[in-house]
Every structure is written in structure tokens, then in C-alpha cells.
Design a protein around this motif. Structure first.
Motif, PDB file in Angstrom:
ATOM      1  N   GLY A  70       8.464  -1.838   2.225  1.00 13.19           N
ATOM      2  CA  GLY A  70       9.264  -2.414   3.306  1.00 13.19           C
ATOM      3  C   GLY A  70      10.735  -2.283   2.995  1.00 13.19           C
ATOM      4  N   GLY A  71      11.505  -3.148   3.611  1.00  7.93           N
ATOM      5  CA  GLY A  71      12.938  -3.121   3.384  1.00  7.93           C
ATOM      6  C   GLY A  71      13.332  -4.087   2.290  1.00  7.93           C
ATOM      7  N   SER A  72      14.484  -4.707   2.455  1.00  7.28           N
ATOM      8  CA  SER A  72      14.932  -5.723   1.511  1.00  7.28           C
ATOM      9  C   SER A  72      14.128  -6.991   1.761  1.00  7.28           C
ATOM     10  N   HIS A  73      13.406  -7.424   0.752  1.00  4.68           N
ATOM     11  CA  HIS A  73      12.525  -8.581   0.922  1.00  4.68           C
ATOM     12  C   HIS A  73      13.177  -9.892   0.482  1.00  4.68           C
ATOM     13  N   ILE A  87      -5.118  -7.161  -2.788  1.00  7.76           N
ATOM     14  CA  ILE A  87      -5.333  -5.880  -2.112  1.00  7.76           C
ATOM     15  C   ILE A  87      -4.022  -5.176  -1.763  1.00  7.76           C
ATOM     16  N   ARG A  88      -2.919  -5.652  -2.355  1.00 11.88           N
ATOM     17  CA  ARG A  88      -1.615  -5.080  -2.034  1.00 11.88           C
ATOM     18  C   ARG A  88      -0.869  -4.746  -3.322  1.00 11.88           C
ATOM     19  N   THR A  89      -0.100  -3.690  -3.279  1.00 14.21           N
ATOM     20  CA  THR A  89       0.806  -3.344  -4.357  1.00 14.21           C
ATOM     21  C   THR A  89       2.141  -2.920  -3.744  1.00 14.21           C
ATOM     22  N   LYS A  95      14.743  -0.742  -6.860  1.00 15.11           N
ATOM     23  CA  LYS A  95      13.422  -1.099  -6.338  1.00 15.11           C
ATOM     24  C   LYS A  95      12.529   0.137  -6.209  1.00 15.11           C
ATOM     25  N   LEU A  96      13.065   1.246  -5.713  1.00 19.69           N
ATOM     26  CA  LEU A  96      12.290   2.474  -5.587  1.00 19.69           C
ATOM     27  C   LEU A  96      11.752   2.929  -6.941  1.00 19.69           C
ATOM     28  N   GLU A  97      12.592   2.844  -7.972  1.00 19.61           N
ATOM     29  CA  GLU A  97      12.155   3.259  -9.309  1.00 19.61           C
ATOM     30  C   GLU A  97      11.024   2.364  -9.814  1.00 19.61           C
ATOM     31  N   ILE A 126       8.435  -7.265  -7.517  1.00 20.42           N
ATOM     32  CA  ILE A 126       9.074  -6.001  -7.137  1.00 20.42           C
ATOM     33  C   ILE A 126       9.316  -5.959  -5.634  1.00 20.42           C
ATOM     34  N   ALA A 127       8.343  -6.413  -4.864  1.00 21.56           N
ATOM     35  CA  ALA A 127       8.484  -6.397  -3.406  1.00 21.56           C
ATOM     36  C   ALA A 127       9.687  -7.203  -2.946  1.00 21.56           C
ATOM     37  N   LEU A 128      10.037  -8.240  -3.693  1.00 20.05           N
ATOM     38  CA  LEU A 128      11.145  -9.109  -3.290  1.00 20.05           C
ATOM     39  C   LEU A 128      12.505  -8.626  -3.796  1.00 20.05           C
ATOM     40  N   MET A 129      12.524  -7.499  -4.488  1.00 19.33           N
ATOM     41  CA  MET A 129      13.806  -6.981  -4.974  1.00 19.33           C
ATOM     42  C   MET A 129      14.687  -6.569  -3.804  1.00 19.33           C
ATOM     43  N   ASP A 130      15.988  -6.769  -3.965  1.00 23.57           N
ATOM     44  CA  ASP A 130      16.931  -6.496  -2.890  1.00 23.57           C
ATOM     45  C   ASP A 130      17.668  -5.168  -3.079  1.00 23.57           C
ATOM     46  N   GLU A 131      17.881  -4.766  -4.329  1.00 16.98           N
ATOM     47  CA  GLU A 131      18.637  -3.543  -4.611  1.00 16.98           C
ATOM     48  C   GLU A 131      17.687  -2.356  -4.449  1.00 16.98           C
TER      49      GLU A 131
END
Length: 507
Positions: A150-153, A182-184, A198-200, A189-194
């Protein structure tokens, strides 16, 4: 784990009876949704101001409430964000989805009620999963994990009781605990803003997972998949995740990206388009063999459709499902169980089927080029680019276009900024194929191109890889829901991107 799949398929079939009911009688389902929304709304300040208790028909409803844009509802939403209740909706609102939708500086804050979570977003997700399992009964989808990008969480607080974030953050924060199984990636990590960091971390953390599905905007997922291949040294994503079977996409047209995904993944998988936004979950493919998404008619949202001929009217007319026609452009007007009343969404759609009602997103009201009567929409340019890529062996990763207006130097044209994942051998040939494809798709454009009388051959500039992403990043719009405006009737965005890209090239 394969024993798990037949059990899920049986559960999906049990849910099918309710889906079949509203599919068989969509107008009846819509009328029931409207009645429920009106009953809830009459106890709000907005409902009292507009005489909801006296409304007896849809005609009354349309007369009582003018079309609402975000700017019209913003004063009410501002009060709700301070904690006032019964303003637009009759139950407490403690969450708001922050949305821009475009690269505009202004953010929108969309109320997210408990009803909109349960009866729209979550119900729609369950129905989509059911439809997939019904059409693919041997699926192993839930034996692995779904990669969600997603986007910025980042969650932010207005005050002690009111929070906001992008829609994916709101969904994550309110999801049941078992959804983490059931999610990754994991929540940290999902809540990272930068976005770049985050992609790395997304790439590093998901390599070892058994990923069976992916969901996210194509542009950002391509970046992630390429990084995963770099890290692993694998040639295809299927070598990393052998059980991968489904990619759920939305937000932008998938047409220009499909070829790139097929090459990256390296084996056939299923592709499912979904149409969801901060304002609601509207549609999803129920038949993966044909174009068009099933309009979700029993999920807390009432729809009206504004014909293209009404878009510039002072008092625009809207129609209902029983009046729409195939292949015509409409602007959806929604009433939601989050308190959006006759809200002009800003997208444009076309119906691809009337039995059942299926739609495709054709663009946005403001994102088109009609400087010379050519009426070019995003759906046209996406398809034309896909054809040009097919004919030249190129792959476009992003683009924007705008008109070149008449001047003493010559007549008009369209100017394109293109970023290639794989460049064509000849840009001149690519532009010629693009022009030919657009004439093939859009008869108005073809007429204006006749003998170069109104429009001459398009002009194109190739930008270095990463230019569009860097431009978005410079505006604080990197990642997730943020997208480059595809088409504009003025040159402001195009000139800004050109100048940014030129300044970024090393001297």
C-alpha cells in the motif's frame, strides 16, 4: 495445507446465495441500500438541513440535495475531525482515510464509519474472495500469504479519539488479529512511512514467505519485484514464489503494465482488477476471462451516474442503473454509509455489461485532453500505448501528455513525456505507432488528425528511468495511492515534470 482449499471452496459456495440475489436484482438491492442510508441520515445535521424525513422518492432526494464535491462537505468533515457527532453520519466516526487521488497539494479526509468498514470494505473483500474460489475451486490461495503493498501506513492523531491515515492503514488497524496470519509483510514494515526504506524491507522480508497472491498499484509493485529478483539472483518471480497464482490490481489501468508483469513473473497467473478507494469498494472482476468489473450493488453505497453531456452543466442530471448504456462515459455519484451524500467521485466509468452490471474505469473528469475536440480519455491512451509497445517491442513504465496549442509556428499537437522500462529501437517509429493506434481507437482524434489540419503528429520526450517517481517524491507524494496525472488539458503538470527532469540530469 491443500486439504484447506476444498473447505474454503465450500464456504465460498455458501456465501454465493446472497451474492446471486443482488446480482439477479441489482436495482432492487440498490433501492434497499438507498432507503437504509436515508433512514440513518435523517438523524444527522446534514439530513435535517436537507429535509430527509420528508423525502418520499429518488426524485425528491435529487431535488433536495445538490451534487456535493469535497469542498462542499469539507466544513462538515472538519467538525467531525474535531469530535462532533451526528454531522454527516449517525454513528461515531473515529477514523478518516487521508486521500489525495492526484498530485494536488490538498489532502482529502474521508470519514470511515464502522458501517463502511464492515458492510463495504470487508464485505466486498469477502465477496471477491468467494467469487474467485467459485471460479477457481482448486485454488490454494489461502494456503499461503498475500503480499499487500500500500502507501504510507503511518497512523496520525487529530486528537485522543480521532485518527487518520491512508485507507490501507485504516484497514490494517481495524482488521481482525487472524488476518496477520495470511498477510505479509508484518505490521511493523507495513506501517513504515519512508517509502524507499520500506521498499527495501518489503523485499528482504517477503523473499522467504510462501506468497500466493499480490495486491497493489502496478507501478510500485514492479519496483519491488525487480528488487526481489536483484536480491535473489532469480530470473523470474515464479522461481521465488512457486505458488503465486493471483495479482489483484487497481488504481491505474493495468493495460500498459501487463506485458512487464508477465515477463517478471515468468509463468501464467490470474489477474483480477478491483475498484476501491478511500470513499468505498465499488467493483471487482468476477469473470477473469473478460473485461469489466462487477458493480457491487449491496455493499452500503448507492450509485447515480452523470452522463458526459452533463459534466459542465450548472444543474447536472444523473440517471440510475436501469437507464445506463454500454460504452458511454459516466461520472459516478455516490451516497455512502460513511456520510458522503450525492458525492461526485471524480472518476469516469463505462459499462461493459448490463446483465450483470460490469464497469471499467475510463479516466477522471479532469484528466482528459479535449483542446481541439478530440475528446481523448485515459482509457484511449492506455490502450494506444499498449498497442504501440506490442508493435515495437517497447515497454512503457509511466507517462503524461498535454496539448500543444495553436501558435504562429504551427497548428496543434499532443506532447508526451514517456518513461520506458524497455526503449524502442526507434522513438520515431514508436510515436508513429502510438499516433496510429490512437486514431484507430478514437474516431474524434482520427478526424482531427486528418491531413494534419487540426492536429499534427505528436511530439515525445523520453525521460530517464525514475524521473516520474523522483518528481512525485519531490512533492511528498511517493508510493502507494499517488499517481502521475496521465492527461491534462493545460500544460502546467507536463512543464513542471519536464523542468524537474532536466534539472535532475547531471551536468
Amino acid at each position: 495445507m491443500k486439504l484447506f482449499s476444498p473447505a474454503i471452496s465450500r464456504l465460498a459456495r455458501l456465501r454465493l446465495w446472497s451474492i446471486e440475489q443482488w446480482m439477479a436484482e441489482p436495482a432492487k438491492a440498490q433501492y434497499a441500500v438507498w432507503q437504509d442510508l436515508l433512514a440513518a441520515g435523517q438523524y444527522t445535521e446534514f439530513g435535517r438541513n436537507h429535509g430527509f424525513s420528508h423525502i418520499q422518492s429518488l426524485a425528491d432526494y435529487k431535488t433536495a440535495i445538490p451534487l456535493q464535491r469535497y469542498e462542499d462537505l469539507k466544513p462538515f468533515i472538519d467538525r467531525m475531525m474535531k469530535g462532533e457527532e451526528n454531522v454527516l453520519w449517525n454513528t461515531p466516526i473515529s477514523w478518516f482515510a487521508k486521500s489525495s487521488g492526484t498530485t494536488s497539494e490538498r489532502s482529502k479526509f474521508i470519514p470511515v464509519s464502522e458501517e463502511s468498514l464492515q458492510d463495504n470494505h470487508y464485505k466486498a473483500s469477502k465477496d471477491v474472495l468467494s467469487l474467485y474460489y467459485i471460479s477457481h475451486p482448486e485454488s490454494d490461495l489461502l494456503t499461503g500469504k498475500g503480499l499487500v503493498i500500500g502507501g504510507s501506513h503511518q497512523i496520525n492523531q487529530f486528537n485522543q479519539d480521532i485518527q487518520y491515515g491512508d485507507l490501507s492503514a485504516v484497514i490494517l488497524q481495524n482488521s481482525p488479529f487472524w488476518s496477520n496470519w495470511i498477510r505479509t509483510p508484518d505490521l511493523a514494515i507495513a506501517l513504515m512511512d519512508e517509502w524507499e526504506e520500506k521498499l527495501e524491507k518489503l523485499a528482504q522480508s517477503t523473499i522467504s514467505e510462501n506468497v500466493t497472491s499480490m495486491a497493489g498499484v502496478p507501478t510500485w509493485l514492479i519496483v519491488l519485484l525487480k528488487r526481489i529478483l536483484e536480491i535473489t539472483g532469480k530470473e523470474t518471480i515464479k522461481q521465488v514464489w512457486p505458488a503465486l497464482e493471483l495479482y489483484m490490481h487497481g488504481g491505474v489501468s493495468f493495460v500498459p503494465y501487463r506485458q512487464q508483469f508477465e515477463k517478471l513473473i515468468g509463468a501464467p497467473i490470474n489477474y483480477m482488477e478491483m475498484y476501491n478507494a478511500s470513499e468505498g469498494f465499488f467493483a471487482a472482476q468476477d469473470d477473469l476471462t473478460q473485461e469489466g468489473m462487477l458493480l457491487l450493488c449491496d455493499h452500503g453505497i448507492f450509485y447515480e451516474f452523470m452522463p458526459a453531456s452533463e459534466w459542465d452543466s450548472a444543474h447536472p442530471r444523473t440517471i440510475q442503473l436501469d437507464e445506463v448504456e454500454l460504452g458511454k462515459n459516466y461520472a459516478p455519484v455516490i451516497t455512502t454509509n460513511g456520510g458522503l451524500w450525492r458525492y461526485l467521485l471524480g472518476d469516469t466509468i463505462q459499462f461493459t455489461s448490463l446483465h450483470p452490471f460490469r464497469i471499467k474505469v475510463s479516466g477522471r473528469i479532469k484528466h482528459y485532453i479535449n483542446a481541439f475536440g478530440e475528446e481523448v480519455i485515459v482509457d484511449n491512451t492506455d490502450k494506444a500505448l499498449a498497442l504501440a509497445c506490442e508493435r515495437t517491442g517497447a515497454a512503457v513504465s509511466d507517462y503524461t501528455a498535454a496539448p500543444i496549442y495553436f501558435s504562429e509556428a504551427g497548428n496543434g499537437a499532443h506532447e508526451w513525456l514517456l518513461e520506458f522500462d524497455r526503449e524502442p529501437q526507434s522513438l520515431v517509429q514508436f510515436v508513429a505507432e502510438l499516433d496510429a493506434a490512437l486514431q484507430q481507437i478514437n474516431s474524434d482524434y482520427e478526424a482531427k488528425r486528418y491531413k494534419d489540419i487540426a492536429l499534427r503528429m505528436p511530439e515525445a520526450t523520453v525521460l530517464p528511468k525514475g524521473s516520474f517517481a523522483a518528481w512525485l517524491g519531490s512533492k511528498g507524494k511517493l508510493g502507494g495511492q499517488h499517481k502521475v496525472p496521465r492527461l491534462n488539458n493545460d500544460r502546467t503538470v507536463l512543464e513542471e515534470i519536464k523542468a524537474f527532469a532536466a534539472a535532475s540530469i547531471p551536468k
